[in-house]
Scaffold this motif. Structure first.
Motif, PDB file in Angstrom:
ATOM      1  N   ILE A 291       0.834  -1.199   0.000  1.00 47.87           N
ATOM      2  CA  ILE A 291       0.000   0.000   0.000  1.00 47.87           C
ATOM      3  C   ILE A 291       0.870   1.250   0.000  1.00 47.87           C
ATOM      4  O   ILE A 291       1.751   1.404   0.850  1.00 47.87           O
ATOM      5  CB  ILE A 291      -0.940   0.001   1.225  1.00 47.87           C
ATOM      6  CG1 ILE A 291      -1.863  -1.212   1.185  1.00 47.87           C
ATOM      7  CG2 ILE A 291      -1.739   1.299   1.291  1.00 47.87           C
ATOM      8  CD1 ILE A 291      -2.748  -1.304  -0.039  1.00 47.87           C
ATOM      9  N   ARG A 292       0.613   2.110  -0.948  1.00 44.99           N
ATOM     10  CA  ARG A 292       1.323   3.387  -1.028  1.00 44.99           C
ATOM     11  C   ARG A 292       0.340   4.548  -1.048  1.00 44.99           C
ATOM     12  O   ARG A 292       0.589   5.574  -1.680  1.00 44.99           O
ATOM     13  CB  ARG A 292       2.232   3.409  -2.263  1.00 44.99           C
ATOM     14  CG  ARG A 292       3.422   2.452  -2.129  1.00 44.99           C
ATOM     15  CD  ARG A 292       4.323   2.497  -3.357  1.00 44.99           C
ATOM     16  NE  ARG A 292       5.499   1.680  -3.169  1.00 44.99           N
ATOM     17  CZ  ARG A 292       5.538   0.358  -3.374  1.00 44.99           C
ATOM     18  NH1 ARG A 292       4.434  -0.279  -3.775  1.00 44.99           N
ATOM     19  NH2 ARG A 292       6.654  -0.322  -3.187  1.00 44.99           N
ATOM     20  N   ARG A 293      -0.776   4.362  -0.360  1.00 42.85           N
ATOM     21  CA  ARG A 293      -1.726   5.464  -0.174  1.00 42.85           C
ATOM     22  C   ARG A 293      -2.507   5.209   1.109  1.00 42.85           C
ATOM     23  O   ARG A 293      -3.540   4.553   1.119  1.00 42.85           O
ATOM     24  CB  ARG A 293      -2.686   5.582  -1.364  1.00 42.85           C
ATOM     25  CG  ARG A 293      -3.400   6.946  -1.400  1.00 42.85           C
ATOM     26  CD  ARG A 293      -4.237   7.110  -2.647  1.00 42.85           C
ATOM     27  NE  ARG A 293      -5.548   6.497  -2.517  1.00 42.85           N
ATOM     28  CZ  ARG A 293      -6.358   6.219  -3.537  1.00 42.85           C
ATOM     29  NH1 ARG A 293      -5.949   6.476  -4.770  1.00 42.85           N
ATOM     30  NH2 ARG A 293      -7.544   5.677  -3.347  1.00 42.85           N
ATOM     31  N   PHE A 294      -1.967   5.719   2.202  1.00 45.02           N
ATOM     32  CA  PHE A 294      -2.632   5.621   3.493  1.00 45.02           C
ATOM     33  C   PHE A 294      -3.476   6.877   3.717  1.00 45.02           C
ATOM     34  O   PHE A 294      -3.143   7.957   3.216  1.00 45.02           O
ATOM     35  CB  PHE A 294      -1.611   5.479   4.614  1.00 45.02           C
ATOM     36  CG  PHE A 294      -0.797   4.209   4.537  1.00 45.02           C
ATOM     37  CD1 PHE A 294      -1.263   3.038   5.107  1.00 45.02           C
ATOM     38  CD2 PHE A 294       0.432   4.188   3.887  1.00 45.02           C
ATOM     39  CE1 PHE A 294      -0.528   1.858   5.045  1.00 45.02           C
ATOM     40  CE2 PHE A 294       1.184   3.018   3.824  1.00 45.02           C
ATOM     41  CZ  PHE A 294       0.703   1.858   4.398  1.00 45.02           C
ATOM     42  N   ASN A 295      -4.544   6.745   4.500  1.00 42.46           N
ATOM     43  CA  ASN A 295      -5.411   7.904   4.732  1.00 42.46           C
ATOM     44  C   ASN A 295      -5.039   8.699   5.982  1.00 42.46           C
ATOM     45  O   ASN A 295      -5.721   9.653   6.335  1.00 42.46           O
ATOM     46  CB  ASN A 295      -6.882   7.483   4.784  1.00 42.46           C
ATOM     47  CG  ASN A 295      -7.203   6.562   5.963  1.00 42.46           C
ATOM     48  OD1 ASN A 295      -6.426   6.432   6.903  1.00 42.46           O
ATOM     49  ND2 ASN A 295      -8.358   5.912   5.909  1.00 42.46           N
TER      50      ASN A 295
ATOM     51  N   PRO B 121       1.432  13.809   2.595  1.00 44.42           N
ATOM     52  CA  PRO B 121       1.971  12.463   2.371  1.00 44.42           C
ATOM     53  C   PRO B 121       3.208  12.531   1.483  1.00 44.42           C
ATOM     54  O   PRO B 121       3.209  13.232   0.470  1.00 44.42           O
ATOM     55  CB  PRO B 121       0.811  11.733   1.670  1.00 44.42           C
ATOM     56  CG  PRO B 121      -0.415  12.445   2.138  1.00 44.42           C
ATOM     57  CD  PRO B 121      -0.006  13.881   2.257  1.00 44.42           C
TER      58      PRO B 121
ATOM     59  N   THR C 124       6.827  10.490  -0.338  1.00 42.26           N
ATOM     60  CA  THR C 124       7.086   9.315  -1.174  1.00 42.26           C
ATOM     61  C   THR C 124       7.947   8.283  -0.438  1.00 42.26           C
ATOM     62  O   THR C 124       8.660   7.505  -1.059  1.00 42.26           O
ATOM     63  CB  THR C 124       7.789   9.741  -2.477  1.00 42.26           C
ATOM     64  OG1 THR C 124       8.988  10.473  -2.152  1.00 42.26           O
ATOM     65  CG2 THR C 124       6.883  10.606  -3.322  1.00 42.26           C
TER      66      THR C 124
ATOM     67  N   TYR D 248       4.102   7.615   2.552  1.00 42.90           N
ATOM     68  CA  TYR D 248       2.849   7.682   1.791  1.00 42.90           C
ATOM     69  C   TYR D 248       1.621   7.945   2.671  1.00 42.90           C
ATOM     70  O   TYR D 248       0.545   7.381   2.441  1.00 42.90           O
ATOM     71  CB  TYR D 248       2.654   6.395   0.988  1.00 42.90           C
ATOM     72  CG  TYR D 248       3.733   6.168  -0.032  1.00 42.90           C
ATOM     73  CD1 TYR D 248       3.653   6.754  -1.292  1.00 42.90           C
ATOM     74  CD2 TYR D 248       4.855   5.400   0.266  1.00 42.90           C
ATOM     75  CE1 TYR D 248       4.653   6.564  -2.237  1.00 42.90           C
ATOM     76  CE2 TYR D 248       5.866   5.203  -0.657  1.00 42.90           C
ATOM     77  CZ  TYR D 248       5.761   5.796  -1.913  1.00 42.90           C
ATOM     78  OH  TYR D 248       6.770   5.616  -2.841  1.00 42.90           O
ATOM     79  N   GLY D 249       1.791   8.788   3.650  1.00 39.86           N
ATOM     80  CA  GLY D 249       0.663   9.150   4.506  1.00 39.86           C
ATOM     81  C   GLY D 249       0.493   8.260   5.718  1.00 39.86           C
ATOM     82  O   GLY D 249      -0.351   8.529   6.578  1.00 39.86           O
TER      83      GLY D 249
ATOM     84  N   THR E  51      -6.243   2.401   4.675  1.00 44.28           N
ATOM     85  CA  THR E  51      -6.249   2.867   3.301  1.00 44.28           C
ATOM     86  C   THR E  51      -7.662   2.845   2.759  1.00 44.28           C
ATOM     87  O   THR E  51      -8.479   2.015   3.168  1.00 44.28           O
ATOM     88  CB  THR E  51      -5.330   2.000   2.413  1.00 44.28           C
ATOM     89  OG1 THR E  51      -5.374   2.491   1.061  1.00 44.28           O
ATOM     90  CG2 THR E  51      -5.759   0.538   2.430  1.00 44.28           C
ATOM     91  N   ASP E  52      -7.932   3.761   1.843  1.00 45.78           N
ATOM     92  CA  ASP E  52      -9.231   3.791   1.176  1.00 45.78           C
ATOM     93  C   ASP E  52      -9.196   3.062  -0.162  1.00 45.78           C
ATOM     94  O   ASP E  52     -10.200   3.015  -0.871  1.00 45.78           O
ATOM     95  CB  ASP E  52      -9.673   5.248   0.950  1.00 45.78           C
ATOM     96  CG  ASP E  52      -9.842   6.002   2.269  1.00 45.78           C
ATOM     97  OD1 ASP E  52     -10.269   5.370   3.255  1.00 45.78           O
ATOM     98  OD2 ASP E  52      -9.531   7.209   2.312  1.00 45.78           O
ATOM     99  N   LEU E  53      -8.043   2.498  -0.504  1.00 46.31           N
ATOM    100  CA  LEU E  53      -7.926   1.764  -1.765  1.00 46.31           C
ATOM    101  C   LEU E  53      -8.790   0.508  -1.741  1.00 46.31           C
ATOM    102  O   LEU E  53      -8.841  -0.203  -0.737  1.00 46.31           O
ATOM    103  CB  LEU E  53      -6.466   1.374  -2.019  1.00 46.31           C
ATOM    104  CG  LEU E  53      -5.497   2.519  -2.326  1.00 46.31           C
ATOM    105  CD1 LEU E  53      -4.069   1.993  -2.356  1.00 46.31           C
ATOM    106  CD2 LEU E  53      -5.847   3.185  -3.647  1.00 46.31           C
TER     107      LEU E  53
END
Length: 264
Positions: free
Chosen positions: A92-96, A170, A172, A175-176, A246-248
């Motif tokens: 996961i590279r998009r945490f909320n 966030p 790189t 990632y948040g 994550t919202d992914l």
């Protein structure tokens, strides 16, 4: 690992069936003249298999957790479901930005400490970076930037500059994510197995997880960070696992190459 707890076999319960004796890989268990099994505490390395295999629960390891009785509905996994879970898990590279609870983190640690270790050494150690995350985030980025300047890695320096432009956003690297579990061990295979357990458990819990090798490199490269995480010539860092929500929503597995295997 702390002091080992040698196995004990209760003579009042032992039936002398010998299953523990036959399964003991270090031959710490023998049968006495009375036909009952006994454990040699000097040879025993506390693997606990005797406690797990004894039909009547005569074997135990005093001071350690009580074994959980086997029940098919709670223990057995469908092989196809398990394989699909392994296929479906993603880095996961998009945490909320929402943190995990203490109980959720403890479940991940429980998964990690259940991983096998060489000779049951249980030398894997975990550091949960939570309250000090933002402070350590700065130090890790600074360590990466120093290493990038020394090696001429322009892309990493550019990522560092982007982080400095908006340090609250966030980045790189994390990632948040706002929590991380740092895993160290006396043997990298042991720590890697613990990390894999935790990452798969995070997936099962509907959480996000990311192996952050750059953070591990930053810690390894900085003396202050090395001391903070207890690194020595023998104790090495295996990796860092960034965890969070994550919202992914993934719809299917990602394509993979076939196994690179030889049959001999």
């Amino acid at each position: 690992m702390g002091e080992r707890a040698a196995a004990r076999i209760d003579p009042a319960l032992c039936t002398g069936c010998g299953q523990c004796l036959e399964n003991c890989c270090v031959h710490a268990i023998c049968r006495g003249e009375d036909g009952l099994c006994r454990c040699n505490g000097v040879l025993c390395f506390s693997c606990g298999q005797c406690a797990a295999i004894c039909p009547v629960g005569a074997a135990s390891l005093p001071g350690l957790e009580a074994p959980v009785e086997y029940a098919p509905e709670r223990f057995d996994l469908d092989p196809e479901v398990l394989l699909n879970a392994m296929r479906f898990r993603r880095s996961i590279r998009r945490f909320n930005g929402e943190k995990l609870t203490r109980s959720e983190l403890e479940i991940l640690l429980d998964a990690g400490r259940c991983a096998p270790t060489a000779s049951n050494s249980q030398s894997v150690a975990f550091t949960v970076v939570d309250g000090e995350f933002e402070e350590l985030r700065v130090k890790i980025w600074e360590s990466l930037a120093r290493a990038a300047r020394e090696s001429g890695r322009k892309l990493m320096l550019r990522r560092y500059e982007q982080y400095l432009e908006a340090p609250e956003a966030p980045d790189t690297l994390f990632y948040g994510g706002r929590q991380m579990i740092v895993v160290t061990s006396l043997g990298r295979v042991d720590g890697g197995l613990a990390l894999a357990n935790m990452e798969l458990m995070a997936h099962a819990m509907g959480l996000g997880a990311l192996y952050c090798g750059f953070a591990a490199h930053a810690i390894e490269s900085d003396e202050e960070l090395r001391a903070l995480f207890g690194l020595t010539e023998k104790r090495k860092i295996d990796s860092c696992l960034v965890v969070g929500r994550t919202d992914l929503k993934f719809r299917r597995t990602a394509p993979r190459n076939p196994a690179r295997a030889q049959w001999r």
